[in-house]
Structure formats: structure tokens, C-alpha cells
Design a protein around this motif. Structure first.
Motif, PDB file in Angstrom:
ATOM      1  N   HIS A   1      90.380  30.536  50.124  1.00 22.68           N
ATOM      2  CA  HIS A   1      91.602  31.011  50.803  1.00 22.68           C
ATOM      3  C   HIS A   1      92.081  29.552  51.356  1.00 22.68           C
ATOM      4  O   HIS A   1      91.839  28.988  52.245  1.00 22.68           O
ATOM      5  N   TRP A   2      92.857  28.993  50.211  1.00 23.37           N
ATOM      6  CA  TRP A   2      93.459  27.491  50.323  1.00 23.37           C
ATOM      7  C   TRP A   2      94.738  27.174  50.773  1.00 23.37           C
ATOM      8  O   TRP A   2      95.598  28.082  50.098  1.00 23.37           O
ATOM      9  N   THR A   3      94.786  26.095  51.351  1.00 24.08           N
ATOM     10  CA  THR A   3      96.244  25.429  51.444  1.00 24.08           C
ATOM     11  C   THR A   3      96.450  24.676  49.952  1.00 24.08           C
ATOM     12  O   THR A   3      95.352  24.544  49.486  1.00 24.08           O
ATOM     13  N   VAL A   4      97.751  24.345  49.680  1.00 25.30           N
ATOM     14  CA  VAL A   4      97.932  23.396  48.722  1.00 25.30           C
ATOM     15  C   VAL A   4      96.880  22.382  48.879  1.00 25.30           C
ATOM     16  O   VAL A   4      96.584  21.882  47.512  1.00 25.30           O
ATOM     17  N   ALA A   5      97.050  21.791  49.852  1.00 24.00           N
ATOM     18  CA  ALA A   5      96.288  20.523  49.981  1.00 24.00           C
ATOM     19  C   ALA A   5      94.842  20.843  49.514  1.00 24.00           C
ATOM     20  O   ALA A   5      94.145  19.833  48.703  1.00 24.00           O
ATOM     21  N   ARG A   6      94.035  21.626  50.198  1.00 25.19           N
ATOM     22  CA  ARG A   6      92.795  21.980  49.754  1.00 25.19           C
ATOM     23  C   ARG A   6      92.607  22.595  48.097  1.00 25.19           C
ATOM     24  O   ARG A   6      91.856  22.283  47.368  1.00 25.19           O
ATOM     25  N   PHE A   7      93.518  23.102  47.785  1.00 21.73           N
ATOM     26  CA  PHE A   7      93.474  23.743  46.397  1.00 21.73           C
ATOM     27  C   PHE A   7      93.768  22.421  45.479  1.00 21.73           C
ATOM     28  O   PHE A   7      92.917  22.459  44.446  1.00 21.73           O
ATOM     29  N   ARG A   8      94.505  21.511  45.866  1.00 23.78           N
ATOM     30  CA  ARG A   8      94.733  20.275  45.033  1.00 23.78           C
ATOM     31  C   ARG A   8      93.420  19.579  44.957  1.00 23.78           C
ATOM     32  O   ARG A   8      93.041  19.177  43.961  1.00 23.78           O
ATOM     33  N   ALA A   9      92.596  19.354  46.129  1.00 25.41           N
ATOM     34  CA  ALA A   9      91.435  18.722  46.409  1.00 25.41           C
ATOM     35  C   ALA A   9      90.424  19.336  45.248  1.00 25.41           C
ATOM     36  O   ALA A   9      89.536  18.672  44.770  1.00 25.41           O
ATOM     37  N   TYR A  10      90.212  20.610  45.205  1.00 27.63           N
ATOM     38  CA  TYR A  10      89.551  21.305  44.210  1.00 27.63           C
ATOM     39  C   TYR A  10      89.762  21.216  42.835  1.00 27.63           C
ATOM     40  O   TYR A  10      88.918  20.714  41.980  1.00 27.63           O
TER      41      TYR A  10
END
Length: 209
Positions: free
Chosen positions: A69-78
Motif C-alpha cells: 500500500h504505497w505512496t508514489v515515492a515508496r513505489f518508485r523506491a521499490y
């Protein structure tokens, strides 16, 4: 000198107004479909710059794992480490429904799409878009597995067995035995799946005919 200047002023005043910038003749639904197509194409091509440009800055991505359940920033980091190595993911679109909200601005829409993936088979995508100064952008995207109702019970039991094994696996990983932990998780997953199959076979054998 006055006469030429006066002529230029008069010409400017009587000239027709400049034409407005061209606008797209595409319907909102067609524009949204193009955004979603870009999402999938850039994921398959491991193009992170294009992929994340279709999201709003405060968008959410909800993946298939309960923890995703990600923000864009967290999803980008992944995702960026995979994209940087040329590794993306491919989901083909089998069907899609787009609905633009019946409000004055015509600036909010939602969608659902039926997808297919080589590893996961049939999946679902759904979400919400908002019309911004930069065009339609995704506010939320949800990716989910399509689980037949008849198999829901065994699937739930396998997930429960997997989660039960996770604490022990995490402890092993902390002790530097990550490979052994992963092997144990896989073995536990296989044991749970086999047990579920045996239960289903036993139930079928004892069911009245």
C-alpha cells in the motif's frame, strides 16, 4: 514617419485575433485509455521516467501483497532498482471499462480492467484518475489476483500457513541464513498446498453421491 506607424497600428487593431491553441478531439475515455496503455507499455519496457509520470504526486499504488500500500515515492523506491536493470513487468489488457464522473468539470474518472500475466495468469486492475493541467493522471491503482470462488478456501489456508512460517523465517534471515529461510518458506508453502489438495480429495471421496 507618422503615416507608416499609424498604418501599422490600424492594421494591428483590425487584424483577426490569433487562433487559439489546438485542442484534442479525443474523448476523455480515449485519453484515459491512452494513459493506461502508457502505464502498461512503460512497465513492460522498464521505463521508470515514463511510468511514474502517469501518476499524480500524491497517488497510491495497492499491489497484490498485503504490505503493498504505497505512496508514489515508496513505489518508485521499490521499482526503480528493477527498471534500472532493464527488468519490468508485462500485463496484457483483455478488457477495460472507463467511467467519467457525471460532474460539471468532467475531471474525475474510474476504471477497471481485466489483465493477463505470464506468471500470475488472469489479474485485475482498477483505480481512479484526475484531470490535471498536465492531462489525465492516475490517483490510485489497484492490482489484484482473480481467485475463483471454488478455490478460495484452499488459497486462504495456504496464505495462513505462509504467514505462520514467516516469523521463524525472519529470525533465520536475521542470523544470516536468508537462503535457508527462503527454502523453508517455499517448503512450507508446498506442504500447505499439498495438505489442502489432500483435504479436498478426502472431502470429495466421502461426499454423498
Amino acid at each position: 514617419m507618422i503615416a507608416p506607424i499609424l498604418a501599422l497600428v490600424l492594421a494591428a487593431q483590425t487584424a483577426p485575433p490569433a487562433s487559439p491553441p489546438p485542442t484534442s478531439d479525443a474523448s476523455p475515455e480515449a485519453e484515459i485509455a491512452a494513459v493506461l496503455d502508457t502505464l502498461h507499455a512503460s512497465a513492460a519496457g522498464a521505463d521508470g521516467a515514463v511510468y511514474f509520470n502517469v501518476f499524480t504526486p500524491d497517488a497510491r499504488y495497492i499491489g497484490t501483497d498485503a504490505s503493498e500500500h504505497w505512496t508514489v515515492a515508496r513505489f518508485r523506491a521499490y521499482a526503480e532498482p528493477y527498471f534500472s536493470r532493464g527488468r519490468g513487468w508485462t500485463y496484457g489488457v483483455d478488457a477495460r471499462t472507463i467511467t467519467v464522473a457525471d460532474i460539471a468539470c468532467r475531471c474525475v474518472a474510474w476504471f477497471e480492467e481485466r489483465l493477463h500475466n505470464t506468471g500470475y495468469g488472469e489479474t485485475r486492475g482498477s483505480g481512479v484518475l484526475r484531470l490535471t493541467d498536465g492531462g489525465w493522471k492516475i490517483e490510485q491503482y489497484v492490482l489484484s489476483f482473480a481467485v475463483p470462488n471454488e478455490t478460495a478456501g484452499p488459497v486462504v489456508r495456504v496464505i495462513a500457513a505462509y504467514r505462520a512460517a514467516a516469523p521463524a523465517a525472519a529470525e533465520q534471515a536475521a542470523e544470516g541464513e536468508a537462503d535457508a529461510a527462503i527454502d523453508e518458506l517455499d517448503a512450507g508453502f508446498d506442504r500447505a498446498a499439498n495438505a489442502s489438495e489432500r483435504q479436498a480429495e478426502a472431502a470429495a471421496a466421502t461426499a454423498p453421491r
